[in-house]
Write an enzyme that holds these catalytic residues in place. Structure first.
Site, short mmCIF file in Angstrom:
data_model
loop_
_atom_site.label_atom_id
_atom_site.label_comp_id
_atom_site.label_asym_id
_atom_site.label_seq_id
_atom_site.Cartn_x
_atom_site.Cartn_y
_atom_site.Cartn_z
N CYS A 131 0.82 -1.21 0.00
CA CYS A 131 0.00 0.00 0.00
C CYS A 131 0.86 1.27 0.00
O CYS A 131 1.71 1.45 0.88
CB CYS A 131 -0.89 -0.03 1.24
SG CYS A 131 -1.72 1.53 1.55
N1 LIG Z 1 -6.42 7.91 3.59
C1 LIG Z 1 -5.82 6.72 3.92
C2 LIG Z 1 -5.97 5.73 2.78
C3 LIG Z 1 -5.46 4.36 3.13
C4 LIG Z 1 -5.95 3.31 2.12
O1 LIG Z 1 -6.87 3.55 1.32
N2 LIG Z 1 -5.35 2.10 2.18
C5 LIG Z 1 -5.78 1.05 1.30
C6 LIG Z 1 -4.61 0.22 0.83
S1 LIG Z 1 -3.56 1.02 -0.30
C7 LIG Z 1 -6.66 0.09 2.04
O2 LIG Z 1 -6.31 -0.36 3.11
N3 LIG Z 1 -7.79 -0.25 1.45
C8 LIG Z 1 -8.69 -1.21 1.99
C9 LIG Z 1 -10.12 -0.84 1.73
O3 LIG Z 1 -10.39 0.28 1.27
O4 LIG Z 1 -10.97 -1.67 1.98
C10 LIG Z 1 -4.37 7.00 4.24
O5 LIG Z 1 -3.72 7.75 3.50
O6 LIG Z 1 -3.90 6.49 5.25
#
Ligand SMILES: N[C@@H](CCC(=O)N[C@@H](CS)C(=O)NCC(=O)O)C(=O)O
Length: 392
Positions: A109
């Site tokens: 990520c």
């Molecule tokens: N705004 C968050 C975004 C984090 C994010 O979207 N992480 C993704 C992985 S790249 C995630 O865990 N997605 C899982 C989901 O949306 O179910 C940050 O910058 O910390």
């Protein structure tokens, strides 16, 4: 040759849009590009904690209903704001203490990767333990365990059962609760939680709750809030210095919207219009960044390493290996069409251990290509590009 001429066009923004409109005239004429109805601010830095706390629960519930459904009705991808927004601070509820915190991340990520880099750059390993999930993200979200695969290689619907070891290295199981899924942490912190189960998660081991799950805020805390406890060698590293704050903030805004999130908006789009509305600004911004790095400029803001470099690096390092193919961001590649960005990228990767040692191309490629069946139903992971990053 073809790529070179496309890139030439993309560098000169005028011909770029001419090319697109001549290619897509019928579509663009019959369906003018939509205005954005998003209720979500485009940059996480613009979200104040009140608007986050007030996020409607139906929005969260919607997100939770189907974890693999990212696009909204108009075919465009809208990222939900993070929910846990507390802070580590001296004298606060979450003080800087050795061994007190755990950072839950995926190597795949880009948002989590920001936190991994800054943790190491600032020498915070003894303050913040690490837990690394398996790169596959299925319908129940991130897990530390490999999924079950059918005989034909597919992933049958499961109720959380885990598969046999698949040889993927680098996973660090949950050291605190031996959880199977990251969602368990969210429910431990808030049994009524209705948002997405994202990484990174910064966890307070003592209070047994999530401090913060917003990477842009986590890296700011890592940058400044442990300084009183650190050797001067690490305390003096400042990725968000006063003199560059406004420039960094201004850059973060457009880089977040068009590049960091732009690749996702391109890749998760479910209509041609939404895809084009993301991929064009993405390459316009890459052109702009390429210009910023002219004349051998080493860093993206000012003449020192800042969070601007960290935030851009985690997208650009994934660009050729994943985004060009998987997210269809293929108007050019970093290695062939953006020599300055490629030089900047290789310098950070090869000369700064905190960038290289936190980059795991196996996790990165396996995650994207295997976790989005709506984009890549065969889940085949491409072999190239080789090498994943060019030598210096
Ligand atoms: N705004 C968050 C975004 C984090 C994010 O979207 N992480 C993704 C992985 S790249 C995630 O865990 N997605 C899982 C989901 O949306 O179910 C940050 O910058 O910390």
């Amino acid at each position: 040759m073809l790529v070179r001429s496309l890139t030439k066009q993309s560098r000169l923004l005028q011909p770029f849009s001419v090319r697109l409109s001549s290619t897509y005239t019928p579509l663009l004429l019959s369906n003018p590009l939509p205005t954005c109805h998003s209720v979500i601010p485009s940059s996480p830095l613009l979200i104040n904690s009140n608007s986050t706390r007030n996020m409607s629960s139906s929005q969260g519930a919607q997100a939770q209903k189907d974890i693999t459904s990212w696009a909204s009705k108009d075919g465009s991808f809208k990222r939900l704001p993070s929910v846990f927004r507390n802070h580590i601070e001296v004298g606060g509820q979450h003080p800087p203490e050795k061994g007190r915190y755990t950072l839950y991340v995926s190597y795949a990520c880009p948002w989590a990767h920001r936190a991994l880099i800054v943790r190491q750059l600032k020498g915070l390993e003894s303050f913040i333990d690490l837990s690394i999930v398996h790169p596959f993200m299925g319908a129940l979200g991130w897990s530390w365990y490999p999924p079950i695969r059918g005989e034909d290689g597919s992933y049958p619907a499961t109720k959380g059962e885990t598969g046999p070891d698949d040889g993927i290295e680098g996973v660090i199981p949950d050291p605190l609760y031996n959880a199977k899924f990251v969602r368990e942490l969210y429910f431990k912190a808030n049994p009524q939680y209705e948002g997405r189960f994202t990484v990174p998660v910064l966890w307070d081991n003592k209070l047994e709750t999530i401090v913060n799950n917003e990477s842009s805020e986590i890296i700011r805390m890592f940058n400044s809030e442990f300084n009183s406890e650190l050797d001067s060698k690490f305390a003096s590293i400042d990725l968000y210095p006063d003199s560059l704050k406004s420039e960094i903030d201004a850059q973060n805004e457009w880089v977040y919207d068009t590049v960091n999130n732009g690749v996702y908006k391109s890749g998760f789009a479910t209509t041609q219009k939404a895809y084009e509305a993301a991929v064009v600004p993405l390459f316009e911004s890459l052109d702009k960044l390429e210009k910023i790095l002219d004349n051998g400029k080493e860093f993206i803001v000012g003449s020192q390493l800042t969070e601007g470099d960290v935030r851009l690096f985690t997208t650009i390092i994934r660009f050729d290996p994943v985004y060009v193919g998987h997210f269809k961001t293929n108007l050019g590649t970093i290695r062939h069409n953006y020599p300055n960005l490629n030089r900047w990228l290789r310098n950070l990767y090869w000369n700064y251990p905190s960038f290289k040692e936190t980059t795991n191309f196996e996790h990165i490629k396996a995650h994207y290509y295997m976790s989005h069946p709506q984009i890549n139903p065969t889940r085949i992971v491409p072999v190239g590009p080789l090498p994943a990053i060019e030598p210096l």
